[in-house]
Design a protein around this motif. Structure first.
Motif, mmCIF file in Angstrom:
data_model
loop_
_atom_site.group_PDB
_atom_site.id
_atom_site.type_symbol
_atom_site.label_atom_id
_atom_site.label_comp_id
_atom_site.label_asym_id
_atom_site.label_seq_id
_atom_site.Cartn_x
_atom_site.Cartn_y
_atom_site.Cartn_z
ATOM 1 N N ALA A 262 -0.488 -4.252 5.596
ATOM 2 C CA ALA A 262 0.123 -3.950 4.297
ATOM 3 C C ALA A 262 -0.484 -4.801 3.192
ATOM 4 O O ALA A 262 -0.707 -4.319 2.071
ATOM 5 C CB ALA A 262 1.635 -4.180 4.367
ATOM 6 N N VAL A 263 -0.777 -6.063 3.493
ATOM 7 C CA VAL A 263 -1.382 -6.948 2.492
ATOM 8 C C VAL A 263 -2.798 -6.487 2.150
ATOM 9 O O VAL A 263 -3.156 -6.352 0.976
ATOM 10 C CB VAL A 263 -1.410 -8.408 2.994
ATOM 11 N N VAL A 264 -3.608 -6.225 3.184
ATOM 12 C CA VAL A 264 -5.006 -5.839 2.951
ATOM 13 C C VAL A 264 -5.096 -4.500 2.229
ATOM 14 O O VAL A 264 -5.772 -4.374 1.195
ATOM 15 C CB VAL A 264 -5.785 -5.779 4.285
ATOM 16 N N LEU A 265 -4.402 -3.500 2.749
ATOM 17 C CA LEU A 265 -4.463 -2.172 2.124
ATOM 18 C C LEU A 265 -3.755 -2.162 0.777
ATOM 19 O O LEU A 265 -4.216 -1.528 -0.179
ATOM 20 C CB LEU A 265 -3.849 -1.119 3.049
ATOM 21 N N GLY A 266 -2.619 -2.870 0.684
ATOM 22 C CA GLY A 266 -1.897 -2.935 -0.587
ATOM 23 C C GLY A 266 -2.736 -3.566 -1.683
ATOM 24 O O GLY A 266 -2.766 -3.077 -2.822
ATOM 25 N N GLY A 267 -3.457 -4.635 -1.332
ATOM 26 C CA GLY A 267 -4.338 -5.280 -2.311
ATOM 27 C C GLY A 267 -5.436 -4.342 -2.783
ATOM 28 O O GLY A 267 -5.745 -4.274 -3.973
ATOM 29 N N ASN A 268 -6.009 -3.597 -1.842
ATOM 30 C CA ASN A 268 -7.073 -2.658 -2.206
ATOM 31 C C ASN A 268 -6.553 -1.504 -3.051
ATOM 32 O O ASN A 268 -7.207 -1.071 -4.005
ATOM 33 C CB ASN A 268 -7.742 -2.122 -0.938
#
Length: 431
Positions: free
Chosen positions: A242-248
């Motif tokens: 969620a952090v990685v995809l949310g940031g992108n």
């Protein structure tokens, strides 16, 4: 005669240069139709059909790789040969680097903010240990210095044969500057004619490839859908993902549009014009492999100055890695946290800078960020078992990352072109 004028209008940038023509709109609709059809056909799990789509996807991937490396080399060589060390080259490069660093730092800080807000916990030791067997065996022994050494070629052919994008860029810059500072002799002029001719030949091949791109999108979508349906791609690490995809996604939908708006550009126009490049980036998972389509979209749809696109975009392909910066930062903090290393505010800030620098030095190839993060952590003696757990879900992460990277490349080129509009001398032979 009327038909001729009608054809020339969009390319000349007269009338409505910001809008896409009917044929381009139809093309985008066709791509989305191929995307939906491919997803459905892949979901059906028909073996012979999946095998056919796998073959077609491989053909397209190889064709993009075949064109991408020489396009990078020739684009940089032709631009530098014409501009050399003149002021306009430094100006173009300066704007590109400024926007690259600005957008990359923004991506890292957005990801850091999400990491603090979502606060992913530690993975159970049993799961982490199970991932050890998935980690590529030799890469954990490489140091970060080895990545920089791999950029320096020991012969002129190997980087092209191996597809080492950074080495190719290194050679192209050297050759381009050498041509710029050579005496203006007949052999130099003849050599430049050949180089410019080869470049136009490649752009003709790119146009042919774009004409059959819907078939490639159909195959890529079917392949991905089949993998998801078969359970190959799973989201086992919810908060981390969620952090990685949310940031992108925040970078794609919010941060980059804000950059464009601040420069007086329309995000909708830029995103519509660059839709072909975004589609290829999503499925190819390679910024370098997408470069031919990125260049064609920027020049044909957005009508950006070729001197800007053919210099900025090849360079951005290797140094402008918004999605990669977010992945390196979040994954490094996640691995260190799981290894029991205290994550303080100072640690986060230091690793934000490291992630940006590492992203700039990363090559725009599939899984480039994954391998770079793995080697970086291994060189610091951080346990890398979790990289094996991340590997099965990295396919989705890599797709989103690459799309963000290519979108950011396009935004950097558009902002640079906007800033330098009317400031560059009349175009003499840079096309």
């Amino acid at each position: 005669m009327q038909e001729e004028n009608k054809d020339k209008t969009p390319t000349a940038g007269q009338g409505r240069p910001a809008s896409l023509g009917r044929s381009q709109t139809r093309t985008i609709i066709l791509w989305f139709a191929a995307l939906i059809a491919g997803g459905f056909l892949g979901w059906l799990q028909i073996d012979w059909l999946n095998e056919l789509f796998g073959f077609i996807a491989t053909v397209f991937t190889r064709l993009f790789k075949f064109i991408a490396v020489p396009v990078i080399a020739l684009a940089v060589i032709t631009t530098l040969s014409q501009l050399g060390a003149k002021k306009e080259t430094r100006t173009i490069f300066g704007h590109a680097v400024f926007y690259t660093l600005a957008t990359t730092f923004a991506a890292a800080f957005v990801a850091l903010g999400l990491y603090i807000a979502i606060a992913p916990g530690n993975i159970p030791v049993s799961i982490a240990s199970a991932g050890a067997s998935q980690v590529p065996q030799n890469l954990e022994k490489l140091s970060y210095y080895d990545h920089f050494l791999s950029v320096i070629p020991d012969n002129i052919l190997h980087p092209f044969l191996a597809g080492n994008v950074l080495s190719v860029l290194f050679i192209a810059v050297a050759v381009g500057l050498a041509l710029a500072f050579m005496p203006k002799t007949e052999p130099r002029a003849a050599l430049l004619k050949v180089i410019f001719g080869l470049q136009e030949l490649l752009f003709t091949l790119i146009r042919a490839l774009l004409a059959v791109l819907p078939l490639g999108i159909l195959a890529f979508a079917a392949q991905l859908s089949a993998q998801i349906e078969a359970g190959v791609i799973v989201g086992a690490l919810g908060k981390y993902v969620a952090v990685v995809l949310g940031g992108n996604l925040l970078q794609y939908f919010v941060v980059l549009p804000v950059f464009l708006l601040l420069r007086g550009l329309s995000p909708v126009r830029i995103y519509r014009g660059m839709a072909p490049a975004m589609a290829v980036a999503l499925f190819s998972k390679s910024s370098a492999g997408t470069l031919p389509v990125t260049l064609a979209s920027a020049e044909n749809n957005l009508h950006l100055d070729k001197r800007v696109t053919r210099f900025v975009l090849p360079i951005c392909t290797t140094i402008n890695m918004n999605g990669c910066a977010a992945f390196i930062l979040v994954t490094s903090l996640f691995l260190m946290q799981n290894a029991g290393i205290p994550i303080t505010g100072g640690t986060m800030l230091v690793w934000t800078v490291i992630a940006v620098i590492a992203a700039v030095g990363n090559a725009g190839v599939p899984m480039g960020c994954y391998f770079l993060t793995l080697s970086l952590m291994a060189s610091l003696n951080v346990p890398i078992d979790l990289m094996g757990v991340i590997l099965p879900i990295y396919a989705i992460i890599d797709m989103i990352e690459t799309t963000v990277n290519v979108t950011s490349d396009s935004c950097v080129a558009a902002m640079t072109d906007h800033d330098l509009k009317g400031r560059l001398p009349a175009e003499g032979g840079a096309a």
